[in-house]
Write a protein that holds these residues in place. Sequence first.
Motif, short mmCIF file in Angstrom:
data_model
loop_
_atom_site.label_atom_id
_atom_site.label_comp_id
_atom_site.label_asym_id
_atom_site.label_seq_id
_atom_site.Cartn_x
_atom_site.Cartn_y
_atom_site.Cartn_z
N GLU A 1 48.06 36.99 45.00
CA GLU A 1 47.70 36.53 43.65
C GLU A 1 46.45 35.64 43.66
N LEU A 2 46.30 34.88 44.74
CA LEU A 2 45.14 34.00 44.87
C LEU A 2 43.98 34.74 45.54
N ALA A 3 44.31 35.50 46.58
CA ALA A 3 43.27 36.20 47.35
C ALA A 3 42.41 37.07 46.45
N GLY B 1 38.07 37.72 45.75
CA GLY B 1 37.37 38.99 45.99
C GLY B 1 38.22 39.90 46.86
N LYS B 2 37.73 41.10 47.03
CA LYS B 2 38.49 42.11 47.78
C LYS B 2 38.24 41.97 49.27
#
Length: 409
Positions: A229-231, A235-236
């Motif tokens: 949820e934070l990552a 960004g990917k």
Amino acid sequence: MINNKQTINNALQLYGSPIYVFDKRAFIENYRAFFSAMKTNYEKYELSYSYKTNYAPYICKLVKELGGYAEVVSDMEYYIAKKVGYEDDHIIYNGPIKGKLGNEMLLNGGMLNVDNLDELTRIVDLAKQNSKINIKIGLRLNVDIGQSFVSRFGIDVTSGDFEKALGLIQTADNLDVQGIHIHVGQSRTVMAWTNRIKEALKIIDKYFDGKKLKYIDLGSGMFGEMDDELAIQFGKDLPKYLDYAQAIGMVINEHYKDYTYDNKPILFTEPGTTLINHYIDFIATVSSIKHIRGKDFVVLDCSKHNLGEISYLKKLPINVIHNNKNQEQIVDGEFVGYTCLEHDKMYIGYNGTLGTGDNIIFGNVGGYSNVDKPPFILPNCAMISMEGESLELIKEKESFDYILDTYVL
Ligand SMILES: Cc1ncc(COP(=O)(O)O)c(C=O)c1O
């Protein structure tokens, strides 16, 4: 993130709400994964834990038990490192303004990285006053690693300041350079790390060719583990520890390929948020729910100041524990705190049900949270360590008198 209702209830019954929860087992696992990624990519790697990020002595002591060094940036943090049992040779003292204990540490053979020419001038005087002691220092370099701003830290390598520093050091016979330090904030890409090590080696080749340096210290600034949820907000495909370790290892190993182990420098990094952020959660309780002119506000028994650095940049991951049988529908709700600040908002855009007495668990609050909480309106809450089912108090709730003690009544 903690989601066991029984453990949460136990913690709140024993120590009250709100509360910080340190996940000891997961922290140790992460520490070992991080260290092993670095060590397998450069055999002379050492980890130095950034105290400012979270200097809870329980955590500092655990890092010591795991074999880590201490990275401190003030006399207070140096004092904590000594309190948890560190010898000077396992402490790195950084920062733009060091205290008197920094001198003591230098005279005892500690590692201190000089930030600027004025500090260096004072150390030259210290060396001259203690001419029988060999004093070794590190120099923090101000280099461009591709960041989008001009950093204020370290000695500029482009303006002639670095050459001035080397000239100053030569004026004291018993003063010598033993290390190079680079840390640039807000630069967490793998490329930024490749650039750091390349810049450090460029300086070493230019000014210290043939001289054996004890260490190269690359500071920190990596993405640590975090909830999806934070990552996703960063960004990917965020880099993993191994990506950083391999990128640094490729450059440093090539440079020192003909050196024996003894002649290679130690490579330090100074992980802080990288190491601790994911392993402290914060449990809060819903105190009231308000619907004002079409807006839903959920008032929690804490404030934004409890939640640390990431909460200012991104939306923290949350878990919700429903305790109240009477649940209300919340639409686009804002979680707000006990302060009188309109901007004391801890979460925006909550959709779901809630009732008073429910618990909100915020994840990823390990960095700059309990150490950065001002006594604004209320003192700070307690912190516990969780190991499976067992809970241990590691910081007491602050009392009103604790806050008042330094004021004169
Ligand atoms: C000198 C130094 N070392 C280490 C750190 C910790 O870095 P991080 O939290 O990115 O791991 C910082 C943080 O600003 C720092 O200034």
